[in-house]
Design a protein around this motif. Structure first.
Motif, mmCIF file in Angstrom:
data_model
loop_
_atom_site.group_PDB
_atom_site.id
_atom_site.type_symbol
_atom_site.label_atom_id
_atom_site.label_comp_id
_atom_site.label_asym_id
_atom_site.label_seq_id
_atom_site.Cartn_x
_atom_site.Cartn_y
_atom_site.Cartn_z
ATOM 1 N N SER A 18 0.717 -1.253 -0.047
ATOM 2 C CA SER A 18 0.370 -0.179 0.285
ATOM 3 C C SER A 18 0.852 1.143 0.012
ATOM 4 C CB SER A 18 -0.707 0.390 1.030
ATOM 5 O OG SER A 18 -0.015 -0.076 2.717
ATOM 6 N N PRO A 19 0.823 2.349 -0.529
ATOM 7 C CA PRO A 19 1.540 3.374 -0.812
ATOM 8 C C PRO A 19 1.777 3.782 0.506
ATOM 9 C CG PRO A 19 -0.747 3.542 -2.693
ATOM 10 C CD PRO A 19 -0.329 2.485 -1.484
ATOM 11 N N ALA A 20 3.366 4.241 0.843
ATOM 12 C CA ALA A 20 3.087 5.646 1.960
ATOM 13 C C ALA A 20 2.954 6.785 1.870
ATOM 14 C CB ALA A 20 4.510 5.014 1.900
ATOM 15 N N THR A 21 2.317 6.871 3.272
ATOM 16 C CA THR A 21 2.670 8.440 3.214
ATOM 17 C C THR A 21 4.406 9.551 3.038
ATOM 18 O OG1 THR A 21 1.116 8.766 3.443
ATOM 19 C CG2 THR A 21 2.426 10.658 4.136
ATOM 20 N N PRO A 22 4.706 9.954 1.985
ATOM 21 C CA PRO A 22 6.545 10.246 2.433
ATOM 22 C C PRO A 22 6.418 11.128 3.114
ATOM 23 C CG PRO A 22 5.470 10.364 0.086
ATOM 24 C CD PRO A 22 3.853 10.576 0.772
ATOM 25 N N LEU A 23 7.626 11.478 4.188
ATOM 26 C CA LEU A 23 8.332 12.532 5.399
ATOM 27 C C LEU A 23 9.106 13.298 5.112
ATOM 28 C CD1 LEU A 23 7.672 9.987 8.015
ATOM 29 C CD2 LEU A 23 6.070 11.470 7.890
ATOM 30 N N PRO A 24 8.925 13.861 5.259
ATOM 31 C CA PRO A 24 10.126 15.519 4.965
ATOM 32 C C PRO A 24 11.485 14.782 5.729
ATOM 33 C CG PRO A 24 8.748 16.363 6.504
ATOM 34 C CD PRO A 24 8.385 15.236 6.090
ATOM 35 N N ASN A 25 12.437 15.404 5.481
ATOM 36 C CA ASN A 25 14.224 14.833 6.411
ATOM 37 C C ASN A 25 13.992 14.168 6.641
ATOM 38 O OD1 ASN A 25 14.594 17.863 5.907
ATOM 39 N ND2 ASN A 25 13.148 18.116 7.429
ATOM 40 N N VAL A 26 13.633 13.007 5.568
ATOM 41 C CA VAL A 26 14.086 11.586 6.105
ATOM 42 C C VAL A 26 15.413 10.956 5.233
ATOM 43 C CG1 VAL A 26 12.194 10.918 8.012
ATOM 44 C CG2 VAL A 26 12.959 9.932 5.177
ATOM 45 N N PRO A 27 15.925 10.165 5.620
ATOM 46 C CA PRO A 27 17.089 9.165 4.671
ATOM 47 C C PRO A 27 16.391 8.951 3.602
ATOM 48 C CG PRO A 27 17.163 8.279 7.188
ATOM 49 C CD PRO A 27 15.491 9.607 7.186
ATOM 50 N N ALA A 28 17.138 8.832 2.079
ATOM 51 C CA ALA A 28 16.237 8.928 0.753
ATOM 52 C C ALA A 28 15.678 6.998 1.242
ATOM 53 C CB ALA A 28 17.403 8.504 0.130
ATOM 54 N N HIS A 29 16.107 5.922 1.917
ATOM 55 C CA HIS A 29 15.970 4.704 2.027
ATOM 56 C C HIS A 29 14.024 4.584 2.860
ATOM 57 C CE1 HIS A 29 18.086 4.748 5.603
ATOM 58 N NE2 HIS A 29 17.362 3.534 6.525
ATOM 59 N N VAL A 30 13.896 5.704 3.169
ATOM 60 C CA VAL A 30 12.461 5.402 4.160
ATOM 61 C C VAL A 30 11.555 6.366 3.321
ATOM 62 C CG1 VAL A 30 11.117 6.550 6.296
ATOM 63 C CG2 VAL A 30 14.115 5.620 6.477
ATOM 64 N N ARG A 31 10.565 5.093 2.486
ATOM 65 C CA ARG A 31 9.876 5.728 1.873
ATOM 66 C C ARG A 31 8.575 6.035 2.390
ATOM 67 N NH1 ARG A 31 10.821 2.477 -3.534
ATOM 68 N NH2 ARG A 31 9.214 4.319 -3.677
ATOM 69 N N GLY A 32 8.846 5.735 3.676
ATOM 70 C CA GLY A 32 7.564 6.705 4.323
ATOM 71 C C GLY A 32 7.257 6.816 5.679
ATOM 72 N N VAL A 33 5.295 6.588 5.290
ATOM 73 C CA VAL A 33 4.445 5.986 6.699
ATOM 74 C C VAL A 33 3.436 5.272 5.929
ATOM 75 C CG1 VAL A 33 5.589 6.541 8.770
ATOM 76 C CG2 VAL A 33 3.799 7.867 8.087
ATOM 77 N N VAL A 34 3.189 3.806 6.761
ATOM 78 C CA VAL A 34 1.239 3.646 6.429
ATOM 79 C C VAL A 34 0.595 3.273 7.704
ATOM 80 C CG1 VAL A 34 2.308 2.560 4.234
ATOM 81 C CG2 VAL A 34 2.091 0.943 6.466
ATOM 82 N N ASN A 35 -0.632 3.551 8.161
ATOM 83 C CA ASN A 35 -1.116 3.394 8.932
ATOM 84 C C ASN A 35 -1.297 1.925 9.457
ATOM 85 O OD1 ASN A 35 -2.819 3.264 11.174
ATOM 86 N ND2 ASN A 35 -4.210 5.383 10.395
ATOM 87 N N LEU A 36 -0.748 1.114 10.342
ATOM 88 C CA LEU A 36 -1.061 0.030 10.686
ATOM 89 C C LEU A 36 -2.171 -0.811 11.661
ATOM 90 C CD1 LEU A 36 -0.511 -2.927 9.446
ATOM 91 C CD2 LEU A 36 1.384 -2.917 11.026
ATOM 92 N N ARG A 37 -3.470 -0.563 11.293
ATOM 93 C CA ARG A 37 -4.774 -0.318 12.837
ATOM 94 C C ARG A 37 -3.760 0.877 13.607
ATOM 95 N NH1 ARG A 37 -3.051 -5.165 10.624
ATOM 96 N NH2 ARG A 37 -1.605 -5.662 12.779
ATOM 97 N N GLY A 38 -3.961 2.076 13.331
ATOM 98 C CA GLY A 38 -3.851 2.223 13.954
ATOM 99 C C GLY A 38 -2.351 3.394 15.224
ATOM 100 N N VAL A 39 -1.362 2.483 14.245
ATOM 101 C CA VAL A 39 0.347 2.472 14.588
ATOM 102 C C VAL A 39 0.755 2.696 13.042
ATOM 103 C CG1 VAL A 39 2.156 0.877 15.199
ATOM 104 C CG2 VAL A 39 0.183 0.577 15.442
ATOM 105 N N VAL A 40 1.948 3.740 12.853
ATOM 106 C CA VAL A 40 2.346 4.694 12.257
ATOM 107 C C VAL A 40 3.051 4.383 11.866
ATOM 108 C CG1 VAL A 40 3.451 6.648 10.892
ATOM 109 C CG2 VAL A 40 1.093 6.903 12.418
ATOM 110 N N LEU A 41 3.810 3.303 11.352
ATOM 111 C CA LEU A 41 4.764 1.958 10.608
ATOM 112 C C LEU A 41 5.884 3.001 9.147
ATOM 113 C CD1 LEU A 41 5.489 -0.830 10.696
ATOM 114 C CD2 LEU A 41 4.036 -1.582 9.057
ATOM 115 N N PRO A 42 6.751 2.846 10.005
ATOM 116 C CA PRO A 42 7.831 3.422 9.098
ATOM 117 C C PRO A 42 8.191 2.587 7.825
ATOM 118 C CG PRO A 42 8.669 3.224 10.506
ATOM 119 C CD PRO A 42 7.320 2.983 10.881
ATOM 120 N N VAL A 43 8.631 2.789 6.402
ATOM 121 C CA VAL A 43 8.296 1.428 5.914
ATOM 122 C C VAL A 43 9.805 2.522 5.230
ATOM 123 C CG1 VAL A 43 7.508 0.843 3.055
ATOM 124 C CG2 VAL A 43 5.956 1.584 5.041
ATOM 125 N N LEU A 44 10.756 0.668 4.606
ATOM 126 C CA LEU A 44 12.023 0.985 3.955
ATOM 127 C C LEU A 44 11.990 0.470 3.115
ATOM 128 C CD1 LEU A 44 14.087 0.437 7.543
ATOM 129 C CD2 LEU A 44 13.040 2.149 6.998
#
Length: 147
Positions: A29-55
Motif C-alpha cells: 500500500s502506498p506510503a505517505t512521504p515524510l520530510p527530512n528522512v533518509p532516502a531509504h525511508v519511503r514514508g509511513v503507512v497506518n497499520l491498524r492505528g500504528v504509524v509504521l515506517p516503510v523502508l
C-alpha cells in the motif's frame, strides 16, 4: 541448534529474516512521504492505528530504488522496540538453518550491503543472505526527529 527464517526476493537475490522478528506480511500500500528522512525511508503507512515506517530494502542495501507495484509486499518486522515495514519483491518460504552451517560474510571491503548481513546460508543449493535487522535501522536521524 536450528533457526527458522522467512525468505524473500529482492530481484534475483534471496534474503532471509529471523522468523521471530516477523509480525506480519501485508500487501503493498502506498506510503505517505515524510520530510527530512533518509532516502531509504519511503514514508509511513497506518497499520491498524500504528504509524509504521516503510523502508525500501533494495535502496538501503545499495541495490537501487524499488518502484513499488501491486506485486510487492511489506514485511512488518520488529527492529529494537519499533515495528518497521520492509518493501520486498515477493515472500518465498520458511527455511530451517542449522547454526553450524551458517557462513560468515566474507570481507569484501567497503560494500554497503555486507554491513547489513548476519551471515550466509546454503539451503537446497540456494545462497540465502541473512539480514541483521538491528543494523538496518542504525545511522541517521530517527523518524520522530525527522517529522
Amino acid at each position: 541448534m536450528t533457526r527458522q527464517f522467512i525468505t524473500f526476493q529482492l530481484g534475483d537475490q534471496i534474503l532471509g529474516v529471523d522468523i521471530m522478528a516477523i509480525r506480519e506480511i501485508r500487501a503493498w500500500s502506498p506510503a505517505t512521504p515524510l520530510p527530512n528522512v533518509p532516502a531509504h525511508v519511503r514514508g509511513v503507512v497506518n497499520l491498524r492505528g500504528v504509524v509504521l515506517p516503510v523502508l525500501d530494502l533494495r535502496h538501503r542495501l545499495g541495490w537501487g530504488l524499488t518502484d513499488p507495484s501491486a506485486r510487492h509486499v511489506i514485511i512488518v518486522v520488529r527492529i529494537g522496540e519499533q515495528l518497521q515495514g520492509l518493501i520486498v519483491d515477493a515472500v518465498n518460504d520458511i527455511v530451517e538453518v542449522p547454526m553450524e552451517t551458517m557462513q560468515p560474510v566474507p570481507d569484501m571491503g567497503d560494500v554497503p550491503a555486507a554491513s547489513f548481513l548476519d551471515g550466509l546460508a546454503n539451503i537446497d543449493d540456494r545462497l540465502i543472505l541473512i539480514l541483521a535487522l538491528d543494523r538496518l535501522a542504525d545511522a541517521g536521524p530517527s523518524l520522530a526527529e525527522a517529522a
